[in-house]
Design an enzyme around this catalytic site. Structure first.
Site, PDB file in Angstrom:
ATOM      1  N   HIS A   1       0.827  -1.209   0.000  1.00 49.12           N
ATOM      2  CA  HIS A   1       0.000   0.000   0.000  1.00 49.12           C
ATOM      3  C   HIS A   1       0.859   1.257   0.000  1.00 49.12           C
ATOM      4  O   HIS A   1       0.454   2.283  -0.535  1.00 49.12           O
ATOM      5  CB  HIS A   1      -1.009  -0.034   1.145  1.00 49.12           C
ATOM      6  CG  HIS A   1      -2.126  -0.992   0.868  1.00 49.12           C
ATOM      7  ND1 HIS A   1      -2.093  -2.293   1.269  1.00 49.12           N
ATOM      8  CD2 HIS A   1      -3.266  -0.828   0.157  1.00 49.12           C
ATOM      9  CE1 HIS A   1      -3.186  -2.902   0.834  1.00 49.12           C
ATOM     10  NE2 HIS A   1      -3.919  -2.031   0.160  1.00 49.12           N
TER      11      HIS A   1
ATOM     12  N   CYS B   1     -10.153  -3.028 -10.093  1.00 50.43           N
ATOM     13  CA  CYS B   1      -9.617  -1.857  -9.393  1.00 50.43           C
ATOM     14  C   CYS B   1      -8.236  -2.097  -8.807  1.00 50.43           C
ATOM     15  O   CYS B   1      -7.680  -1.244  -8.131  1.00 50.43           O
ATOM     16  CB  CYS B   1     -10.582  -1.383  -8.310  1.00 50.43           C
ATOM     17  SG  CYS B   1     -10.806  -2.583  -6.999  1.00 50.43           S
TER      18      CYS B   1
HETATM   19  C1  PEP Z   1      -6.703  -5.041  -4.472  1.00 54.99           C
HETATM   20  O1  PEP Z   1      -6.447  -5.876  -3.608  1.00 54.99           O
HETATM   21  O2  PEP Z   1      -6.471  -5.215  -5.681  1.00 54.99           O
HETATM   22  C2  PEP Z   1      -7.289  -3.748  -4.092  1.00 54.99           C
HETATM   23  C3  PEP Z   1      -7.688  -2.883  -4.993  1.00 54.99           C
HETATM   24  O3  PEP Z   1      -7.355  -3.460  -2.775  1.00 54.99           O
HETATM   25  P1  PEP Z   1      -6.099  -3.008  -1.915  1.00 54.99           P
HETATM   26  O4  PEP Z   1      -4.950  -2.757  -2.836  1.00 54.99           O
HETATM   27  O5  PEP Z   1      -6.487  -1.803  -1.166  1.00 54.99           O
HETATM   28  O6  PEP Z   1      -5.863  -4.185  -1.031  1.00 54.99           O
END
Ligand code: PEP
Ligand code: MG
Length: 588
Positions: A198, A515
């Site tokens: 993240h 996403c």
């Molecule tokens: C994912 O896991 O692809 C996602 C969009 O959520 P995050 O990156 O916040 O875990």
């Protein structure tokens, strides 16, 4: 200055940054960094003077309060601290840093402590070397005194010496990265972090060149070294020769021009050459990001990572934003979007998005633990508060609700039960909300792909989170640089799961978007289009590059080619085929 050398890491964003290294320790990372405006310099000096006086007085009363039978070392320790504070050179240099570099007091302090610490490290006498700890403890006291009385933080984006700075950090958590979002730093270099951690996602969001995962090589970079961060190649060049520097500056200027050219696409509708409309949405962390969403003419927000309203403020659950604060944040996003939909994901806390003080027990596999929906279902008050806030925001414009990391049908049922309860609570208060709010789930656990009917029978839409889907499918910690080379979005198993999800959703008549970070990678846009994806959600900064790919793609050509790619079993073969697809000339 060091001789030139280069270091290889993981490319987590794009572009080139050139500047001097600002090496930052973990303690320093937690302190504030901003430039003081010219007219605020003397009051910043005064703020530091006051803090120094507070600490001096604190030490005097500490010394006085020591019981007679207290160990002699304790008194000696306080005296050493008092001596450090009494050293005129120490405070003079601090004031000098504020006046010449315009650093805020905390930053000036940490800069000086780091310089002094480096000197202590070179001392051979172990007793004297240990005095470094005293220095750090004094710094901690001063920081406490400073933050205790701190009010508004003036922020300036100009660097007084006009020297661009690159942050070099050993370990950057997502919460740490947040403080750099609006920063004037030109690049990031970190010892830890994988491509899809993240912290990396936020780095990409800042649109600042970043290279992560340098681990053991990081100490080779010294304070003030010249750095070129080549985020396209995942390389950091340290103290480059003038010739290399000139080459990179030229490359940098070509990139800036290309970026300006791309902005001409803002107004154009995202349609493929065969006329298929593609929805381009944005991933955001904070409501203010909606300005960038509108500015890039995105179709709305496909993923609002609401957890960023919760982390980075310390203090765990007791410091969570209350219903009112959350409502204001969601409402602000909805209002800024001016009728475009906002898909708000409920709290996805856990794994690398930790609440430092709430983590009492070290969990061995946090990514497999009480994360996301599991956390919310275990903390009904937290969940209900958030649901009420999101529902209330839905009275101001189109809002959708997205549940993270769902694995079991029972989790969806429970979440929907809580949603009903939240609605009832609002009804009894007479608060307005959209009763028909759509609810969807992230498809980011392989079990969800293999049990899609469990989702499509209960929900209004799906959103594929490839970041976690890849992590869980390939058993690779997305944060761990040691296995980052194995984190491959083009693994045949990953592609097969994407295909299964899209096909099933289409058959069930349920919208599906993507996403995860794959959606932001314009080199994969054609592959995803060929897989049947028609809704992409990504950081707004990537949107125009992806749009450019959409505009140059013909689904009639792509679809059969991608069908063939899906028959390939070797990762290398797939990579070559996807690269060819990306580079193929297509025109009407
Ligand atoms: C994912 O896991 O692809 C996602 C969009 O959520 P995050 O990156 O916040 O875990
Ligand atoms: Mg995820």
């Amino acid at each position: 200055m060091n001789a030139p050398f280069s270091l290889s890491g993981i490319a987590v964003s794009q572009g080139i940054a050139i500047g001097r290294a600002y090496v930052i320790t973990n303690t320093a990372m937690e302190t504030l960094h901003y430039l003081v405006p010219e007219e605020g310099i003397e009051s910043e000096v005064k703020r530091l003077q006051t803090a120094l006086t507070v600490v001096r007085e604190e030490l005097v009363s500490l010394r006085a309060a020591l019981p007679e039978d207290a160990p002699a070392e304790l008194g000696a320790l306080i005296e050493v601290h008092a001596m450090i504070l009494a050293d005129e050179m120490f405070s003079k240099e601090l004031f000098n840093i504020i006046r010449t570099r315009r650093y805020n007091a905390e930053w000036a302090l940490m800069t000086q402590i780091e310089e002094l610490s480096a000197k202590f490290d070179n001392i051979t006498d172990p007793y004297l070397r240990e005095r470094k700890t005293d220095l750090e403890q004094v710094a901690e006291r001063i920081i406490k005194a400073l933050t205790g009385e701190q009010e508004e933080k003036p922020v300036s984006t100009e660097n007084s010496e006009q020297v661009d700075l690159v942050v070099v950090a050993y370990n950057v958590s997502p919460a740490d990265m947040l403080q750099f979002r609006e920063s004037f730093f030109k690049g990031f270099v970190s010892g830890t972090g994988g491509q899809n951690s993240h912290a990396a996602i936020i780095a990409r969001g800042t649109d600042i060149p970043a290279v992560f995962g340098l681990s053991d090589a990081l100490p080779l970079i010294r304070q003030n070294d010249w750095l070129i961060v080549d985020a396209d190649a995942g390389v950091v060049l340290v103290n480059p020769t003038p010739l290399i520097l000139a080459q990179y500056r030229a490359k940098q200027s070509v990139q800036h021009k290309a970026k300006r050219r791309l902005s001409r696409l803002k107004k154009m509708a995202a349609k493929t050459l065969d006329g298929t409309a593609i929805e381009l949405l944005a991933n955001i962390e904070f409501p203010e990001d909606c300005r960038m969403v509108v500015n890039n003419n995105a179709d709305g927000v496909g993923l609002f990572r609401s957890e960023f309203l919760f982390i980075g403020r310390g203090g765990g659950i007791s410091r969570f934003p209350d219903e009112e604060e959350q409502f204001e944040a969601y409402r602000q996003a909805v209002v800024l979007l001016k009728g475009r939909p906002a898909t708000i994901r409920t709290l996805d806390i856990g794994a690398d998005k930790v609440l430092p003080s709430s983590e009492k027990v070290k969990v061995l596999n946090p990514a497999l633990g009480r994360r996301a929906i599991r956390y919310c279902l275990a903390e009904p008050e937290v969940f209900l508060t958030q649901l009420r806030a999101i529902l209330r925001a839905s009275a101001f414009g189109p809002v959708k609700l997205l549940l993270p990391m769902v694995t079991h049908g029972s989790e969806i049922d429970q979440a929907l039960g809580f949603l009903e309860e939240a609605k009832n609570q609002l009804r009894s208060r007479g608060d307005r909300f959209d009763d028909a709010i759509q609810v969807g789930a992230m498809i980011e656990v392989p079990a969800a792909v293999l049990a899609l009917p469990m989702f499509t029978s209960r929900l209004d839409f799906l959103s594929i989170g490839t970041n976690d889907l890849i992590q869980y499918a390939l058993a690779i910690d997305r944060v761990d640089p040691d296995v980052a080379h194995l984190y491959n979005p083009l693994h045949p198993a990953v592609l097969a799961m994407l295909k299964m999800t899209v096909d099933y959703a289409v058959e069930a008549g349920i919208p599906v978007s993507i996403c995860g970070e794959m959606a932001s990678d314009h080199q994969l846009t054609r592959l995803l289009l060929g897989l049947g994806i028609r809704q992409f959600s990504m950081h707004p900064g990537q949107l125009l590059k992806v749009k450019q790919e959409v505009l140059l793609s013909d689904l009639n050509i792509l679809t059969p080619k991608v069908a063939r790619i899906l028959t390939l079993c070797e990762e290398q073969e797939i990579a070559v085929a996807v690269q060819d697809l990306h580079q193929e000339e297509m025109s009407i």
